[in-house]
Every structure is written in structure tokens, then in C-alpha cells.
Write an enzyme that holds these catalytic residues in place. Structure first.
Site, PDB file in Angstrom:
ATOM      1  N   SER A  41       0.957  -1.122   0.051  1.00 32.28           N
ATOM      2  CA  SER A  41       0.082  -0.081   0.081  1.00 32.28           C
ATOM      3  C   SER A  41       1.038   1.419   0.104  1.00 32.28           C
ATOM      4  CB  SER A  41      -1.054   0.075   1.243  1.00 32.28           C
ATOM      5  OG  SER A  41      -2.104   0.826   1.195  1.00 32.28           O
ATOM      6  N   ASP A 156      -6.016  -3.559  -2.157  1.00 29.80           N
ATOM      7  CA  ASP A 156      -4.874  -3.269  -1.066  1.00 29.80           C
ATOM      8  C   ASP A 156      -4.343  -4.652  -0.695  1.00 29.80           C
ATOM      9  OD1 ASP A 156      -3.616  -2.540   1.508  1.00 29.80           O
ATOM     10  OD2 ASP A 156      -4.122  -0.502   0.869  1.00 29.80           O
TER      11      ASP A 156
END
Length: 267
Positions: A41, A156
Site C-alpha cells: 500500500s 490493497d
């Protein structure tokens, strides 16, 4: 003799992840350059820029003028496509830094983590176009639209592995410095928007998984940042987060230097 490889592993953590810039800055000041960088991320963004040859100075200069408005591209169309933001602004920012560079082109070995919603499996990217791989890694469910890649629907990477020390080990890392910016297990009082609630919900699960993780690296740098907001992306908060990372790394510099010294002794 085999050269010991040092890896830097950078966690996800929304705006808290700007602290990774400060960590890298502190390491470079002591002449410490990792052989491998792995990120999830926001850690994939900062780690990817660093591995891709973007200097700390350029990251500080450009990203300190970052703002929430520069990444928000909301439309009803994007909402119907599985996310509030379709991510074109983020993609444009990454392309300005990295162009069409592939991971294989980096002088530092790099990998980032995404999660495949279809299989429920962790996806490790260590080759291919950097922008598309990083964009996949930072696609918070419900906020950014997922990235379709082949048969995969990618979101993510923190959902599967927010501190991917295991990936660094699999890439040949002998020593690992792991940086964890997740502070979401602290009570969040300001949950006034949908984005706040979605991010906090995801990161509550993510942070507990990191807490339970056995391998947190040979040096584990945990950065708590109660002096900033994890979702505001103001210039002040970004600069404060960078300073937080710089200070935290210096607090652990004795451990880091000992780790590097151990490598030198073992070579």
C-alpha cells in the site's frame, strides 16, 4: 563468500506511510542502502519510488505539497464500479515519477503486495510495470476501484500481508529492517466521514494481523503518530510524518548499525 542481503520492508498505513520517507532519509545519512525493498500500500508507493531511483529530496519536495484533493476523483460512475475513487489521479502522480519503468529496471530489487478478491490470495509483484503494480497494492476496498489484471481483481495488499517480511526473506534477504506505521489499534475519535470509517475498519483487521505476526524482521521499527491524522493528507501532516519516521529510525539506529556491522563481520 556470499554477500549478505539487507531488506527494507515498509508497511501500509495511509498518510502515516509518509514516515517511510524519513526512515529512508535516516538510513541513507548513515550510508545504509538496502539491497531489497518490499512494500504494501503506502509502503509500496514510497518503497517503489525509492527503488525506482526517485531521491528522498524529490519525494519530500513533491509529496509535501500533496493533498487529499490531488487524489480524490470521485464520480457516480466510479462508485458503481466498486469504489468511490477510480484512481486516475494517483496513477498520474506515479507516472510523473516513474514513467513506464518496470520493476526489473530498478537498481534495488523491489516487490509489492496486492490481494486478489477472487481467490482470496496474496499476490506478490516482483516484475512488470511499476505504476500498475503499485496502484494495485494501494487500492483500499470501497475507496479505490479494484485493478483488473488477467483473471484477478486486485485490492490493497494490507488485507493479506501488511508487513511482508516473508516476501523479503523469499527474495533472499538475510537481514530485514521492518517499518510498521500502523497505529490503528489506538482509539480513533474522529470518524466523521465514510472514508474515515472504511479505512479504519480495514486497518483494524490489518493492524491486529501485524501484531500477531511472528516474524517482524531483525530490526522492527514501530512508528506511532498521534500528532497527525491518518487520512487528511495536509502538507503539515505529511512533513510531520516524514519527521516522525526520521526520528524513529534514529532511535533504532543502534540496532540498525549493529545489524549492518554483523553483516560485515559475516561476509
Amino acid at each position: 563468500m556470499k554477500k549478505e542481503k539487507l531488506a527494507l520492508v515498509l508497511s501500509g498505513g495511509s498518510a502515516y506511510g509518509f514516515a517511510h520517507i524519513g526512515v529512508i532519509k535516516a538510513l541513507l545519512e548513515h550510508g545504509i542502502v538496502p539491497d531489497i525493498v518490499v512494500g504494501t500500500s503506502m509502503g509500496a508507493i514510497i518503497g517503489g519510488l525509492f527503488a525506482g531511483g526517485v531521491s528522498v529530496e524529490e519525494m519530500e519536495s513533491t509529496l509535501s505539497h500533496f493533498s487529499r484533493n490531488k487524489i480524490v476523483d470521485f464520480s457516480l460512475f466510479s462508485l458503481f464500479k466498486k469504489g468511490m475513487l477510480h484512481g486516475s489521479k494517483v496513477t498520474h502522480i506515479l507516472q510523473n515519477f516513474l514513467g513506464e519503468k518496470n520493476i526489473e529496471d530498478c537498481s534495488i530489487s523491489f516487490a509489492c503486495i496486492a490481494s486478489d478478491l477472487k481467490s482470496g490470495e496474496k499476490v506478490v509483484f516482483s516484475s512488470g510495470n511499476m505504476v500498475s503494480r503499485i496502484r494495485s497494492s494501494m487500492s483500499i476496498p470501497g475507496i479505490f476501484t479494484p485493478v483488473e489484471m488477467g483473471d484477478m481483481l486486485l485490492v490493497d495488499g494490507g488485507l493479506c500481508d501488511n508487513l511482508p517480511v516473508d516476501v523479503a526473506r523469499s527474495m533472499g534477504a538475510d537481514k530485514v529492517i521492518a517499518v510498521d506505521v500502523c497505529t490503528f489499534y489506538q482509539q480513533q475519535n474522529d470518524l466523521s466521514s465514510t472514508i474515515d470509517i472504511v479505512i479504519s475498519s480495514c486497518n483494524l483487521c490489518v493492524s491486529k494481523a501485524v501484531l500477531a505476526q511472528e516474524d517482524k524482521g531483525d530490526v522492527y521499527i514501530k512508528i506511532d503518530q498521534p500528532n497527525i491524522s491518518f487520512d487528511k493528507f495536509t502538507s503539515k501532516d505529511i512533513l510531520t510524518s516524514i519527521d516522525n519516521g526520521y526520528i524513529a529510525c534514529h532511535h533504532h539506529m543502534g540496532e540498525v548499525l549493529e545489524l549492518v556491522h554483523m553483516e560485515s563481520e559475516e561476509r
